[in-house]
Design a protein around this motif. Structure first.
Motif, PDB file in Angstrom:
ATOM      1  N   ASN A   1      -4.862  -9.105   4.956  1.00 35.52           N
ATOM      2  CA  ASN A   1      -3.536  -9.491   5.426  1.00 35.52           C
ATOM      3  C   ASN A   1      -3.178  -8.639   6.641  1.00 35.52           C
ATOM      4  OD1 ASN A   1      -0.901 -10.102   5.852  1.00 35.52           O
ATOM      5  ND2 ASN A   1      -0.199  -9.633   3.793  1.00 35.52           N
ATOM      6  N   PRO A   2      -3.121  -9.241   7.839  1.00 34.87           N
ATOM      7  CA  PRO A   2      -2.818  -8.456   9.037  1.00 34.87           C
ATOM      8  C   PRO A   2      -1.366  -7.990   9.094  1.00 34.87           C
ATOM      9  CG  PRO A   2      -2.931 -10.793   9.567  1.00 34.87           C
ATOM     10  CD  PRO A   2      -3.350 -10.653   8.126  1.00 34.87           C
ATOM     11  N   ASP A   3      -0.535  -8.522   8.193  1.00 34.21           N
ATOM     12  CA  ASP A   3       0.885  -8.180   8.237  1.00 34.21           C
ATOM     13  C   ASP A   3       1.228  -6.918   7.458  1.00 34.21           C
ATOM     14  OD1 ASP A   3       1.334 -10.447   9.762  1.00 34.21           O
ATOM     15  OD2 ASP A   3       1.585 -11.690   7.978  1.00 34.21           O
ATOM     16  N   ILE A   4       0.268  -6.344   6.752  1.00 27.81           N
ATOM     17  CA  ILE A   4       0.536  -5.142   5.964  1.00 27.81           C
ATOM     18  C   ILE A   4      -0.665  -4.213   6.057  1.00 27.81           C
ATOM     19  CG2 ILE A   4      -0.258  -6.208   3.813  1.00 27.81           C
ATOM     20  CD1 ILE A   4       1.872  -4.563   2.350  1.00 27.81           C
ATOM     21  N   SER A   5      -0.390  -2.932   6.165  1.00 32.65           N
ATOM     22  CA  SER A   5      -1.463  -1.947   6.285  1.00 32.65           C
ATOM     23  C   SER A   5      -1.264  -0.857   5.238  1.00 32.65           C
ATOM     24  CB  SER A   5      -1.439  -1.314   7.681  1.00 32.65           C
ATOM     25  OG  SER A   5      -0.274  -0.511   7.815  1.00 32.65           O
ATOM     26  N   VAL A   6      -2.280  -0.037   5.076  1.00 27.39           N
ATOM     27  CA  VAL A   6      -2.177   1.115   4.177  1.00 27.39           C
ATOM     28  C   VAL A   6      -1.012   2.000   4.614  1.00 27.39           C
ATOM     29  CG1 VAL A   6      -3.340   3.217   3.385  1.00 27.39           C
ATOM     30  CG2 VAL A   6      -4.622   1.054   3.557  1.00 27.39           C
ATOM     31  N   GLN A   7      -0.848   2.171   5.921  1.00 30.28           N
ATOM     32  CA  GLN A   7       0.248   3.003   6.437  1.00 30.28           C
ATOM     33  C   GLN A   7       1.612   2.393   6.100  1.00 30.28           C
ATOM     34  OE1 GLN A   7      -2.459   2.000   8.350  1.00 30.28           O
ATOM     35  NE2 GLN A   7      -3.499   3.976   8.059  1.00 30.28           N
ATOM     36  N   ASP A   8       1.704   1.063   6.134  1.00 28.58           N
ATOM     37  CA  ASP A   8       2.954   0.401   5.738  1.00 28.58           C
ATOM     38  C   ASP A   8       3.299   0.719   4.289  1.00 28.58           C
ATOM     39  OD1 ASP A   8       3.291  -0.858   8.225  1.00 28.58           O
ATOM     40  OD2 ASP A   8       2.129  -2.608   7.591  1.00 28.58           O
TER      41      ASP A   8
ATOM     42  N   MET B   1      -7.417 -10.385  -0.045  1.00 24.54           N
ATOM     43  CA  MET B   1      -7.585  -8.932   0.053  1.00 24.54           C
ATOM     44  C   MET B   1      -8.596  -8.437  -0.981  1.00 24.54           C
ATOM     45  SD  MET B   1      -3.558  -8.082   0.652  1.00 24.54           S
ATOM     46  CE  MET B   1      -3.582  -6.295   0.752  1.00 24.54           C
ATOM     47  N   LEU B   2      -8.516  -8.967  -2.201  1.00 23.85           N
ATOM     48  CA  LEU B   2      -9.460  -8.557  -3.239  1.00 23.85           C
ATOM     49  C   LEU B   2     -10.871  -9.030  -2.909  1.00 23.85           C
ATOM     50  CD1 LEU B   2      -7.486  -9.213  -6.542  1.00 23.85           C
ATOM     51  CD2 LEU B   2      -7.807  -7.076  -5.324  1.00 23.85           C
ATOM     52  N   ALA B   3     -10.979 -10.285  -2.536  1.00 21.66           N
ATOM     53  CA  ALA B   3     -12.300 -10.852  -2.254  1.00 21.66           C
ATOM     54  C   ALA B   3     -12.993 -10.141  -1.094  1.00 21.66           C
ATOM     55  CB  ALA B   3     -12.171 -12.352  -1.960  1.00 21.66           C
ATOM     56  N   SER B   4     -12.208  -9.623  -0.154  1.00 19.73           N
ATOM     57  CA  SER B   4     -12.798  -8.957   1.018  1.00 19.73           C
ATOM     58  C   SER B   4     -12.905  -7.438   0.851  1.00 19.73           C
ATOM     59  CB  SER B   4     -11.974  -9.278   2.259  1.00 19.73           C
ATOM     60  OG  SER B   4     -10.667  -8.747   2.137  1.00 19.73           O
ATOM     61  N   GLY B   5     -12.441  -6.927  -0.298  1.00 23.74           N
ATOM     62  CA  GLY B   5     -12.522  -5.487  -0.526  1.00 23.74           C
ATOM     63  C   GLY B   5     -11.584  -4.677   0.343  1.00 23.74           C
ATOM     64  N   ASP B   6     -10.474  -5.260   0.717  1.00 24.23           N
ATOM     65  CA  ASP B   6      -9.508  -4.636   1.622  1.00 24.23           C
ATOM     66  C   ASP B   6      -8.900  -3.364   1.008  1.00 24.23           C
ATOM     67  OD1 ASP B   6      -7.347  -4.020   3.292  1.00 24.23           O
ATOM     68  OD2 ASP B   6      -6.792  -6.104   3.579  1.00 24.23           O
ATOM     69  N   LYS B   7      -8.952  -2.292   1.746  1.00 26.64           N
ATOM     70  CA  LYS B   7      -8.381  -1.012   1.291  1.00 26.64           C
ATOM     71  C   LYS B   7      -6.865  -1.094   1.103  1.00 26.64           C
ATOM     72  CE  LYS B   7     -12.053   1.559   1.153  1.00 26.64           C
ATOM     73  NZ  LYS B   7     -12.608   1.912  -0.143  1.00 26.64           N
ATOM     74  N   THR B   8      -6.229  -2.050   1.762  1.00 29.16           N
ATOM     75  CA  THR B   8      -4.788  -2.208   1.611  1.00 29.16           C
ATOM     76  C   THR B   8      -4.447  -2.624   0.184  1.00 29.16           C
ATOM     77  OG1 THR B   8      -4.703  -2.905   3.918  1.00 29.16           O
ATOM     78  CG2 THR B   8      -2.735  -3.283   2.609  1.00 29.16           C
ATOM     79  N   ALA B   9      -5.265  -3.492  -0.409  1.00 32.47           N
ATOM     80  CA  ALA B   9      -5.034  -3.896  -1.803  1.00 32.47           C
ATOM     81  C   ALA B   9      -5.141  -2.686  -2.724  1.00 32.47           C
ATOM     82  CB  ALA B   9      -6.036  -4.969  -2.214  1.00 32.47           C
ATOM     83  N   GLU B  10      -6.147  -1.863  -2.468  1.00 32.09           N
ATOM     84  CA  GLU B  10      -6.334  -0.650  -3.267  1.00 32.09           C
ATOM     85  C   GLU B  10      -5.104   0.261  -3.156  1.00 32.09           C
ATOM     86  OE1 GLU B  10      -9.635   2.925  -3.653  1.00 32.09           O
ATOM     87  OE2 GLU B  10     -10.044   1.225  -2.333  1.00 32.09           O
ATOM     88  N   ALA B  11      -4.608   0.445  -1.953  1.00 31.48           N
ATOM     89  CA  ALA B  11      -3.431   1.287  -1.732  1.00 31.48           C
ATOM     90  C   ALA B  11      -2.194   0.700  -2.410  1.00 31.48           C
ATOM     91  CB  ALA B  11      -3.180   1.468  -0.240  1.00 31.48           C
ATOM     92  N   LEU B  12      -2.050  -0.622  -2.339  1.00 26.23           N
ATOM     93  CA  LEU B  12      -0.904  -1.273  -2.971  1.00 26.23           C
ATOM     94  C   LEU B  12      -0.973  -1.147  -4.487  1.00 26.23           C
ATOM     95  CD1 LEU B  12       1.664  -2.953  -2.769  1.00 26.23           C
ATOM     96  CD2 LEU B  12       0.218  -5.011  -2.569  1.00 26.23           C
TER      97      LEU B  12
END
Length: 194
Positions: free
Chosen positions: A2-9, A66-77
């Motif tokens: 998701n380009p609209d949310i980041s770990v920093q957000d 996010m889950l399917a792509s292993g996105d670190k943002t999902a982990e942070a959320l």
């Protein structure tokens, strides 16, 4: 991702204070009253499960991608949502545990035919966090029974639920595939109340 949310957000967001004593103001007296009246007392935290709440925050499709792509943002959320839940229970249970019979956690993993995410994804992304949550709650309220709600066909996840300490599963979603009560009782009834 998701380009609209980041770990920093996620790190910078002004999350609610789950340890605010106002969240449990008056609950001890109310729980004590119900217990003395012969009623059972159930308590749940103020927001949906880790997986469900993440979907509400970023949208279901975004969460699944996010889950399917292993996105670190999902982990942070997921980690942030776990942190918030732990903060609530660490505030509430020292005040309420002696009067609480059942502690309820909720998160929906099932559909009418299968699961929203694969059992493998559940075990990678959700189960470790759910286990931390369940162990913490049980440590803080050792006498309370752990109740878990998930709609749909969650049969492949039931051994995982038992492994992390779930004692009561709700509902037995009769219209969902593979959730036949007689078979569930036969296969899991010695470890789980349905």
């Amino acid at each position: 991702p998701n380009p609209d949310i980041s770990v920093q957000d996620i790190e910078r967001h002004p999350w609610p204070n789950m340890a605010d004593p106002q969240r449990i103001a008056g609950l001890r007296e109310l729980a004590q009253h119900y217990r003395q009246s012969g009623c059972g007392v159930m308590l749940k935290d103020p927001f949906a499960g880790i997986f469900e709440m993440a979907q509400r925050i970023v949208g279901m499709e975004n969460c699944l991608v996010m889950l399917a792509s292993g996105d670190k943002t999902a982990e942070a959320l997921f980690d942030k949502l776990l942190e918030l839940k732990l903060s609530f229970w660490e505030t509430a249970l020292p005040q309420l545990a002696e009067f609480v019979d059942v502690i309820c956690q909720v998160d929906d993993y099932g559909t009418q035919t299968s699961q929203i995410i694969s059992p493998g994804m559940f075990r990678e992304w959700i189960k470790p966090r759910l286990e931390v949550l369940m162990l913490s709650v049980k440590r803080l309220a050792p006498s309370a029974k752990l109740f878990f709600h998930s709609c749909g066909n969650v049969r492949p996840l039931i051994p995982d639920f038992i492994e992390i300490g779930v004692e009561i599963l709700n509902p037995v979603h009769l219209s969902a595939m593979r959730m036949e009560p007689i078979e569930l009782k036969r296969d899991f009834g010695s470890d789980l109340v349905f």
